[in-house]
Design an enzyme around this catalytic site. Structure first.
Site, mmCIF file in Angstrom:
data_model
loop_
_atom_site.group_PDB
_atom_site.id
_atom_site.type_symbol
_atom_site.label_atom_id
_atom_site.label_comp_id
_atom_site.label_asym_id
_atom_site.label_seq_id
_atom_site.Cartn_x
_atom_site.Cartn_y
_atom_site.Cartn_z
ATOM 1 N N GLU A 70 0.782 -1.686 -0.003
ATOM 2 C CA GLU A 70 -0.138 -0.227 -0.248
ATOM 3 C C GLU A 70 1.210 1.194 -0.703
ATOM 4 O O GLU A 70 0.633 2.251 -0.912
ATOM 5 C CB GLU A 70 -1.093 0.005 0.650
ATOM 6 C CG GLU A 70 -2.031 -1.485 0.997
ATOM 7 C CD GLU A 70 -2.942 -1.193 2.057
ATOM 8 O OE1 GLU A 70 -2.706 -0.582 3.070
ATOM 9 O OE2 GLU A 70 -3.988 -0.871 1.211
ATOM 10 N N ASP A 197 -3.610 -5.941 18.595
ATOM 11 C CA ASP A 197 -2.341 -6.510 18.152
ATOM 12 C C ASP A 197 -1.811 -7.318 20.252
ATOM 13 O O ASP A 197 -1.098 -7.897 19.518
ATOM 14 C CB ASP A 197 -1.493 -6.106 17.684
ATOM 15 C CG ASP A 197 -2.003 -5.689 15.638
ATOM 16 O OD1 ASP A 197 -3.330 -6.351 15.359
ATOM 17 O OD2 ASP A 197 -1.298 -5.533 15.435
ATOM 18 N N ALA A 213 -6.773 -4.685 11.763
ATOM 19 C CA ALA A 213 -7.748 -3.848 12.107
ATOM 20 C C ALA A 213 -8.812 -4.509 12.883
ATOM 21 O O ALA A 213 -9.741 -3.919 13.406
ATOM 22 C CB ALA A 213 -7.241 -2.541 11.234
ATOM 23 N N GLN A 214 -9.759 -4.758 11.617
ATOM 24 C CA GLN A 214 -11.311 -5.323 11.878
ATOM 25 C C GLN A 214 -10.939 -6.889 12.805
ATOM 26 O O GLN A 214 -12.111 -6.730 13.490
ATOM 27 C CB GLN A 214 -11.845 -6.580 11.119
ATOM 28 C CG GLN A 214 -10.313 -7.759 9.517
ATOM 29 C CD GLN A 214 -11.220 -8.248 8.554
ATOM 30 O OE1 GLN A 214 -12.294 -8.145 8.709
ATOM 31 N NE2 GLN A 214 -11.161 -8.558 7.978
ATOM 32 N N LYS A 275 -12.645 -0.033 -0.088
ATOM 33 C CA LYS A 275 -10.948 0.016 0.443
ATOM 34 C C LYS A 275 -11.844 1.436 0.753
ATOM 35 O O LYS A 275 -11.938 1.439 1.773
ATOM 36 C CB LYS A 275 -10.377 0.294 -0.636
ATOM 37 C CG LYS A 275 -8.922 0.914 0.152
ATOM 38 C CD LYS A 275 -8.741 -0.514 1.290
ATOM 39 C CE LYS A 275 -7.344 0.206 2.296
ATOM 40 N NZ LYS A 275 -7.188 -0.458 3.154
HETATM 41 P P1 NAD Z 1 3.620 -8.605 7.633
HETATM 42 O O1 NAD Z 1 4.218 -9.482 8.138
HETATM 43 O O2 NAD Z 1 2.297 -9.101 6.532
HETATM 44 O O3 NAD Z 1 4.377 -8.318 5.848
HETATM 45 C C1 NAD Z 1 5.632 -8.543 6.057
HETATM 46 C C2 NAD Z 1 7.003 -9.566 5.072
HETATM 47 O O4 NAD Z 1 7.816 -8.765 5.209
HETATM 48 C C3 NAD Z 1 5.765 -9.661 4.736
HETATM 49 O O5 NAD Z 1 5.871 -10.074 3.433
HETATM 50 C C4 NAD Z 1 7.728 -10.713 5.045
HETATM 51 O O6 NAD Z 1 7.823 -11.993 3.657
HETATM 52 C C5 NAD Z 1 8.682 -9.736 4.322
HETATM 53 N N1 NAD Z 1 9.955 -9.525 5.008
HETATM 54 C C6 NAD Z 1 9.773 -9.903 6.278
HETATM 55 N N2 NAD Z 1 11.391 -9.972 6.416
HETATM 56 C C7 NAD Z 1 11.690 -9.331 5.109
HETATM 57 C C8 NAD Z 1 13.423 -8.849 4.925
HETATM 58 N N3 NAD Z 1 14.784 -9.183 5.814
HETATM 59 N N4 NAD Z 1 13.943 -8.350 3.709
HETATM 60 C C9 NAD Z 1 12.531 -8.007 3.289
HETATM 61 N N5 NAD Z 1 11.403 -8.461 3.196
HETATM 62 C C10 NAD Z 1 11.137 -9.434 4.692
HETATM 63 O O7 NAD Z 1 4.067 -7.050 8.084
HETATM 64 P P2 NAD Z 1 2.816 -5.992 7.738
HETATM 65 O O8 NAD Z 1 2.288 -5.806 5.941
HETATM 66 O O9 NAD Z 1 2.685 -4.886 8.265
HETATM 67 O O10 NAD Z 1 1.320 -6.338 8.204
HETATM 68 C C11 NAD Z 1 0.856 -6.801 9.371
HETATM 69 C C12 NAD Z 1 -0.079 -7.182 9.985
HETATM 70 O O11 NAD Z 1 -1.314 -5.907 9.437
HETATM 71 C C13 NAD Z 1 -1.146 -8.016 9.139
HETATM 72 O O12 NAD Z 1 -1.824 -9.206 9.367
HETATM 73 C C14 NAD Z 1 -1.877 -7.520 7.542
HETATM 74 O O13 NAD Z 1 -2.751 -8.150 6.846
HETATM 75 C C15 NAD Z 1 -2.625 -6.220 8.115
HETATM 76 N N6 NAD Z 1 -2.524 -5.109 7.200
HETATM 77 C C16 NAD Z 1 -3.932 -5.059 6.578
HETATM 78 C C17 NAD Z 1 -3.934 -3.837 6.009
HETATM 79 C C18 NAD Z 1 -5.198 -4.224 5.069
HETATM 80 O O14 NAD Z 1 -6.146 -4.661 5.465
HETATM 81 N N7 NAD Z 1 -5.565 -3.392 4.313
HETATM 82 C C19 NAD Z 1 -2.577 -3.162 5.436
HETATM 83 C C20 NAD Z 1 -1.253 -3.072 5.661
HETATM 84 C C21 NAD Z 1 -1.760 -3.908 6.933
#
Ligand code: NAD
Length: 294
Positions: A70, A197, A213-214, A275
């Site tokens: 995003e 969380d 969040a949901q 969205k």
């Molecule tokens: P995440 O854990 O979902 O994603 C982190 C990503 O970083 C993973 O794909 C992982 O493989 C990668 N990663 C880890 N170590 C790495 C490294 N050393 N080098 C490169 N990549 C690496 O974290 P997030 O995106 O912050 O999301 C956290 C939570 O919040 C999740 O459950 C997500 O679904 C949720 N979220 C939802 C929305 C939405 O619904 N629109 C938006 C943001 C976050």
């Protein structure tokens, strides 16, 4: 001292011990973080227009989960106007999304991952997948394959972990997140309720539900009811999560999403509208319709 305590401290950024990352990267967890990042990126582009220094003209998003995707979508949309303002050719600016897993958005249906990548690639994003970030200093990000990216803007979106205040508070935790019963009371301290969380709720297969969040919102409502029950008496409500789906923006005009457990897939305008609707619903829910005016 307290009779009942509600803890909803959220998560913290996980740095996985990667050298230099915590010191030199940005995070995106609050409005203040977003404003700071926005100002920093503008300063870098302005600087690039004068110096043509590659580190000023390169933005790296580390981690291609939903936060990373995003965010890089927002940068892709922001860059043309920002570059125009500072007299820079947008083609000279590099936008990277670096992901350790074989694809971005691990767990998303392959068709939607493909859509996200192609939509963002067309707008100038370079994806580096299957290549973890391993090290960072003030102007360089190092990857596991030995390559280096020069940048002054690395935004780390590589994952979250339980809040350390909760983890170190003495209540029962599982990998840093508080264990709760079905009523969202701490398993070790029944007078402590948790939402979001900082708690971990185990699904039927013993796997934790994702920190989203949901679910935090739904947990907050159940905690509200059960806190009143704890004080006034009555029967507590069990937490039964409802998964309405996942929507991810790809900048302002594109998005992907799933509704009802990956069964219905959305992309493009329908996903963007959903969205937007979900943002409006969230904001109006927490702050009332007044919030939408701003
Ligand atoms: P995440 O854990 O979902 O994603 C982190 C990503 O970083 C993973 O794909 C992982 O493989 C990668 N990663 C880890 N170590 C790495 C490294 N050393 N080098 C490169 N990549 C690496 O974290 P997030 O995106 O912050 O999301 C956290 C939570 O919040 C999740 O459950 C997500 O679904 C949720 N979220 C939802 C929305 C939405 O619904 N629109 C938006 C943001 C976050």
């Amino acid at each position: 001292s307290y009779d009942y305590l509600v803890t909803a401290l959220g998560s913290e950024t996980a740095y996985f011990g990667i050298p230099g990352l915590e010191e030199h990267s940005f995070v995106l967890k609050s409005v203040n973080d977003a404003n700071r990042l926005r100002a920093h990126v503008e300063t870098c582009i302005a600087e690039y227009s004068k110096t043509k220094n590659k580190a000023d003209g390169t933005i790296v998003v580390g981690g291609g989960g939903l936060t990373g995707i995003e965010l890089v979508g927002e940068y892709a949309d922001l860059m043309p106007s920002l570059c125009l303002k500072h007299g820079v050719d947008p083609k000279e600016i590099s936008l990277y999304c670096v992901e350790a897993a074989p694809t971005v958005l691990p767990g998303f249906p392959a068709e939607l991952v493909e859509r996200a990548q192609s939509s963002l690639t067309k707008r100038g994003v370079t994806f580096v997948t299957g290549t973890p970030v391993t090290k960072m200093d003030a102007t360089t990000v190092e990857l596991k394959d030995g390559s280096k990216i020069e940048t002054k803007t690395m935004v780390w979106t590589g994952g979250v972990q339980g809040n350390s205040v909760v983890a170190n508070s003495g209540i029962e935790v599982n990998r840093g997140r508080a264990l709760v019963n079905e009523f969202l009371q701490s398993t070790s301290h029944k007078d402590v309720f948790l939402a979001g969380d900082s708690a971990v709720v185990m699904g039927p297969e013993g796997r934790p539900y994702p920190p989203t969040a949901q679910l935090a919102w739904q947990m907050g409502e159940v905690v509200g009811v059960n806190l009143a029950v704890a004080i006034r008496g009555g029967a507590m409500e069990s937490f039964v999560p409802v998964f309405s789906g996942t929507l991810g923006s790809l900048g302002r005009k594109d998005a992907i999403g799933t509704i009802g457990g990956n069964k219905t897939q959305l992309k493009g305008l329908p996903a963007s509208l959903m969205k937007e609707a979900s943002n409006v619903r969230y904001l109006s829910h927490i702050k009332g319709l007044f919030a939408l005016a701003y």
